[in-house]
Design an enzyme around this catalytic site. Structure first.
Site, PDB file in Angstrom:
ATOM      1  N   HIS A 120      43.194  91.163 129.056  1.00  0.00           N
ATOM      2  CA  HIS A 120      44.003  90.144 129.753  1.00  0.00           C
ATOM      3  C   HIS A 120      43.893  90.299 131.278  1.00  0.00           C
ATOM      4  O   HIS A 120      44.804  89.909 132.004  1.00  0.00           O
ATOM      5  CB  HIS A 120      45.479  90.196 129.335  1.00  0.00           C
ATOM      6  CG  HIS A 120      45.689  90.284 127.854  1.00  0.00           C
ATOM      7  ND1 HIS A 120      45.885  89.184 127.053  1.00  0.00           N
ATOM      8  CD2 HIS A 120      45.676  91.359 127.015  1.00  0.00           C
ATOM      9  CE1 HIS A 120      46.011  89.563 125.793  1.00  0.00           C
ATOM     10  NE2 HIS A 120      45.875  90.892 125.742  1.00  0.00           N
ATOM     11  N   SER A 178      29.715  82.568 156.068  1.00  0.00           N
ATOM     12  CA  SER A 178      30.411  81.291 156.241  1.00  0.00           C
ATOM     13  C   SER A 178      30.160  80.794 157.654  1.00  0.00           C
ATOM     14  O   SER A 178      30.089  81.586 158.592  1.00  0.00           O
ATOM     15  CB  SER A 178      31.908  81.506 156.019  1.00  0.00           C
ATOM     16  OG  SER A 178      32.650  80.490 156.663  1.00  0.00           O
ATOM     17  N   LYS A 195      33.334  86.507 156.645  1.00  0.00           N
ATOM     18  CA  LYS A 195      32.992  86.297 155.230  1.00  0.00           C
ATOM     19  C   LYS A 195      31.609  86.805 154.835  1.00  0.00           C
ATOM     20  O   LYS A 195      30.647  86.662 155.578  1.00  0.00           O
ATOM     21  CB  LYS A 195      33.054  84.789 154.892  1.00  0.00           C
ATOM     22  CG  LYS A 195      34.427  84.181 154.901  1.00  0.00           C
ATOM     23  CD  LYS A 195      35.371  84.749 153.854  1.00  0.00           C
ATOM     24  CE  LYS A 195      34.993  84.347 152.448  1.00  0.00           C
ATOM     25  NZ  LYS A 195      35.212  82.916 152.221  1.00  0.00           N
ATOM     26  N   GLU A 218      27.769  83.490 142.002  1.00  0.00           N
ATOM     27  CA  GLU A 218      28.491  82.209 141.895  1.00  0.00           C
ATOM     28  C   GLU A 218      27.577  81.100 141.387  1.00  0.00           C
ATOM     29  O   GLU A 218      27.957  80.285 140.540  1.00  0.00           O
ATOM     30  CB  GLU A 218      29.071  81.808 143.252  1.00  0.00           C
ATOM     31  CG  GLU A 218      30.268  82.634 143.672  1.00  0.00           C
ATOM     32  CD  GLU A 218      30.744  82.216 145.061  1.00  0.00           C
ATOM     33  OE1 GLU A 218      31.700  81.443 145.139  1.00  0.00           O
ATOM     34  OE2 GLU A 218      30.136  82.658 146.056  1.00  0.00           O
TER      35      GLU A 218
END
Ligand code: ARG
Length: 465
Positions: free
Chosen positions: A162, A283, A289, A296
């Site tokens: 979980h 970024s 970043k 991804e």
């Protein structure tokens, strides 16, 4: 593309007007099926060889055809081939180029054959080659995973259910879980190869052919295991492409799970691993970043590959026997699935060995979240407490720890004994993370010794592929 042909030179005999220009474009597949040219020519060479051995062509006609096909292949590869939309697809473009080169003998190549068995053969040959390349890349990724797993066999991290801290595991064990998924995917890929490796050549349009063909010969020239057994089925079903796409979907599904974890682990919140800069991007607005774009994108490409599986299933659904033009739509989803799988595997096979585990951070994270609570319960059971009662006792100890903001291993013996008199000084051996993982010392368990052996066994197994 030259578009000056009046009616189609390959099948125009019964037509009295040229195909509508839009319809020509709409029905053509040459824009994408030229990719099959090498396998189309390979199939034609086998077919011509067989026709000569059956006495349908003379040996000199065979040789002229084969030389001509090789010259066409050279033209394609040096960029001088003029692909024509009017010639619809790769099969008719190649045949027409052959006839341009060698004259009338070229027109004999299509004896005893149809584009229907030709295309069914081409896709199988093409996909078989791609499967072998994908198998190699998948193996490279698995080798990288198993090697890293061996190196990280004793690295402790929290295991989750979980996405909540559950029990400590080793990082190597987690990596080997990924490998198990890939191992099954490899098996599915090989199953797909096995089933597709049959030669449809000779099925002709749908019913077979009246020439004295030798289907065993073409099958063996093309390294197929055997000829297909039913001509109608041979030209119509694309289940092998669907099977490949199902493999691709499951593989990407697994890789999306890995991606998700890699993405979580690179976040400041987890901070379990570092991905080298060369696999990340920045970024344009936020200077701090470093984004895990590669995982991804792999996660995102799963959607695309799943879509292709659904396309092909829907394409095949309810098609009457035998060949239907619908099947021309099999190529783009299949091609894109192959390309996507290859890119994703390459990205992961390059990236995984370069991944750096932050062992201290993982260990620290495992210390939080009471990950050895089950070990305490098991300890109590060994002292004669029933498991349900042990569960209750540990639950209360955890509640106390939460209140005090302290882990079980940070409590004193006196504190622990408030919850059960059965607890003795030896409890601290089981409350350590090292003790917890080492105790799970059985096949498939997370103990470092087991993980080391499992990683070695995986690497050994990969050698015999
Ligand atoms: N381009 C066609 C395909 O991809 C080749 C077979 C066409 N056969 C036919 N009878 N129209 O399926």
């Amino acid at each position: 593309m030259s578009q000056d042909e009046k009616t189609n030179q390959q099948w125009g005999g019964r037509f009295s007007e040229a195909t509508d220009a839009f319809v020509q474009r709409f029905t053509a597949s040459i824009q994408f099926d030229q990719r099959l040219y090498r396998h189309d020519i390979e199939g034609s060479i086998a077919h011509a060889t067989m026709l000569a051995s059956a006495g349908v062509l003379s040996n000199s006609e065979r040789d002229t055809i084969i030389d001509g096909l090789q010259a066409v292949r050279a033209d394609i590869e040096n960029g001088s081939m003029q692909w024509s939309i009017a010639l619809e697809d790769v099969h008719m473009n190649v045949e027409s180029a052959l006839t341009d080169k060698i004259g009338i003998t070229g027109k004999k190549l299509h004896t005893g054959r149809s584009r229907n068995d030709q295309v069914a053969t081409d896709i199988r040959l093409w996909l078989r080659e791609e499967i072998d390349l994908i198998g190699l890349e998948l193996t490279r990724l698995q080798r990288g995973l198993a090697t890293l797993a061996g190196d990280e066999a004793a690295t402790i991290m929290p295991g989750f259910t979980h996405l909540q801290t559950a029990q400590p595991v080793t990082f190597g064990h987690h990596l080997l879980a990924w490998n198990e998924m890939l191992e099954r995917d490899y098996g599915r890929l090989q199953d797909c190869r096995k089933r597709l490796n049959q030669s449809p050549l000779g099925a002709a349009a749908l019913a077979g052919t009246t020439y004295p063909i030798d289907r065993q010969l073409t099958a063996s020239l093309l390294n197929f295991d055997q000829p297909t057994r039913n001509s109608l089925d041979s030209v119509s079903d694309r289940d092998f492409a669907i099977e490949f796409c199902a493999f691709a979907s499951l593989l990407l599904t697994h890789m999306s799970r890995m991606s998700e974890e890699l993405i979580l682990w690179t976040s400041a919140q987890f901070n379990f691993i570092n991905l080298p800069d060369r696999f990340c991007t920045g970024s344009s607005i936020m200077p701090q970043k470093k984004n895990p774009d590669v995982p991804e994108l792999v996660r995102g490409k799963t959607g695309r590959v799943n879509g292709h599986l659904i396309s092909l299933l829907t394409l095949m659904k309810s098609q009457p026997l035998a060949y239907n033009k619908d099947n021309q739509e099999d190529k783009e989803p299949l091609f894109d699935s192959v390309d996507t799988v290859k890119d994703c595997l390459r990205a992961f096979a390059d990236m995984i060995p370069a991944l750096q585990a932050k062992r201290e951070v993982m260990l620290e994270a495992a210390r939080r979240g009471f990950s050895t609570a089950t070990d305490l319960a098991d300890y109590l059971v060994r002292k004669g407490v029933a498991f349900r009662d042990a569960h209750e006792i540990v639950g209360k100890s955890v509640a106390f720890g939460l209140q005090q903001e302290r882990d079980l291993s940070d409590m004193t013996l006196a504190e622990l004994r408030q919850f059960s008199e059965q607890i003795d000084a030896d409890v601290f051996e089981v409350l350590t993370l090292e003790g917890s993982v080492a105790a799970r010392d059985h096949i498939g368990g997370t103990a470092p010794a087991q993980v080391r052996a499992a990683a070695r066994a995986v690497l050994e197994g990969l050698k015999s592929r």
